[in-house]
Design an enzyme around this catalytic site. Structure first.
Site, mmCIF file in Angstrom:
data_model
loop_
_atom_site.group_PDB
_atom_site.id
_atom_site.type_symbol
_atom_site.label_atom_id
_atom_site.label_comp_id
_atom_site.label_asym_id
_atom_site.label_seq_id
_atom_site.Cartn_x
_atom_site.Cartn_y
_atom_site.Cartn_z
ATOM 1 N N LYS A 94 -5.535 18.558 35.072
ATOM 2 C CA LYS A 94 -4.336 17.729 35.105
ATOM 3 C C LYS A 94 -3.383 18.317 36.138
ATOM 4 C CE LYS A 94 -2.759 14.115 32.668
ATOM 5 N NZ LYS A 94 -3.540 12.957 32.223
ATOM 6 N N GLY A 194 6.948 3.220 22.977
ATOM 7 C CA GLY A 194 6.653 3.397 24.394
ATOM 8 C C GLY A 194 5.898 2.191 24.922
ATOM 9 N N GLY A 196 5.147 1.224 28.258
ATOM 10 C CA GLY A 196 4.781 1.242 29.671
ATOM 11 C C GLY A 196 3.599 0.312 29.873
#
Length: 368
Positions: A94, A194, A196
């Site tokens: 990551k 959330g 998104g």
């Protein structure tokens, strides 16, 4: 000669990487700094036993560098187990870029980051994440082949968010099957935290099935937009963790299940897209089990995105990616069954299955 005295509260800074609680025998941590573009980034490569480390690049306005380091360590570790339990020949990695993506991000900064990715010669392959876009991946592709999730017009798989949402939806249905005896979500009260790209698509799936959906987000304009578009209700309570719902779907940032919230949660199922939802895997996972809350491990059910971008590496089409993502349903049921049979948490069950695959590959590699 001057002797420096270190206060007890500063001792953790002596071992800034290896001493971090989130450090889990990571193979490599790369700190990237470029004065001209303002780039400050960290790349974490957790484990490459199964293959090159693949994981997205997150751009976030972290409070400090310690917070950014902790995030990349936790996220890269999660990617290792996500690939392992999904059966992909990939390791875990990551990256995080420190900054506000709406203000600080520039094409030059993203390109420079791509050059750092390229310097790792394929040990780390990047993709989009919070704060980065498909367009950013296209820019990175100009300076390195080690990137996935580029535009479909450029031969890539495009935005992985819809596939991620589909995997979460499949995992949620499996968790509902385990807890309620049916995977039919019609009439089930679901709170999506959330909204998104992934959260919005999940809302779409849920509303179409007849679920009663509430949504929560820090962006009020986004709430109104998504609420009006899909007929979802905006959550207006004082504390969303005490909401009277059947399913809680955390789809924002991680660690929302923590010391302050874990005993408040009234939902009987937790299944969402956010990474690292448990602030402490062991403690909070056990509390959920003790309270009879069915937790669908995040690194399993949000794996649709990595399945989608993996298609670019091995060359299968979008239909195959969706088919593999749909199998998250079956794997989730297997995890619940394994956890019950062994009297462990679902997080422990998923981790053990993933770790066994890694250990087996390590033995095979050693025998070659």
């Amino acid at each position: 000669m001057t002797t420096e005295t270190i206060n007890a509260k500063d001792l953790h800074k002596i071992d800034p990487v290896f001493g971090q609680l989130s450090f889990d025998n990571h193979e490599q941590i790369v700190f990237c700094n470029d004065k001209d573009t303002g780039l400050k980034a960290i790349i974490g490569i957790h484990n490459t036993t199964l293959g090159p480390a693949l994981g997205g690049t997150r751009m976030w306005k972290y409070a400090n560098e310690w917070e950014a380091l902790n995030d990349v360590l936790r996220l890269s570790r999660g990617m290792t187990y996500k690939s392992a339990i999904t059966g992909l020949d990939l390791g875990g990695g990551k990256a995080v870029i420190i900054g506000d993506s709406k203000i600080d991000k520039t094409p030059a900064m993203i390109t420079k980051f791509g050059e750092y990715v390229n310097s790792l010669s394929g040990r780390y392959i990047t993709a989009e994440d919070v704060g980065t876009t498909t367009a950013d991946m296209d820019l990175i592709r100009e300076v390195t082949p080690y990137v996935t999730g580029i535009s479909e017009s450029k031969g890539g798989s495009g935005n992985p968010s819809p596939v991620t949402a589909y995997g979460v939806y499949m995992g949620m249905k499996a968790a509902a099957k385990y807890k309620f005896g049916t995977d039919n979500l019609s009439g089930k009260k679901v709170l999506v935290q959330g909204i998104g790209h992934v959260g919005e698509t999940l809302v779409d799936y849920l509303v179409k099935e007849g679920a009663i959906v509430q949504i929560a987000d820090i962006n009020q304009a986004r709430l109104e937009e998504v609420g009006n578009k899909y007929g979802a209700t905006i959550f207006t309570g004082a504390d969303l963790y005490t909401a009277d719902v059947d399913i809680y779907a955390p789809c924002a940032l991680g660690a929302t299940i923590n010391d302050d919230t874990v005993n408040k949660i009234r939902a009987k199922v937790i299944a969402g897209a956010a990474n690292n939802q448990l602030a402490n895997d062991i403690i909070h996972g056990q509390i959920l089990r003790d309270r009879g809350i069915a937790y669908a491990p995040d690194f399993l059910i949000n794996a649709g995105g990595i399945i989608n971008v993996y298609a670019e590496i091995v060359g299968y089409d979008s239909a195959e990616a969706m088919k593999r993502t749909e199998n998250i349903y079956n794997t989730t049921l297997e995890i619940f069954s394994h956890a019950d049979a062994n009297k462990i948490t679902t997080q422990q069950a998923a981790m053990s299955i993933a770790q066994n695959r890694i250990d087996q590959r390590k033995k095979e590699n050693a025998a070659k």
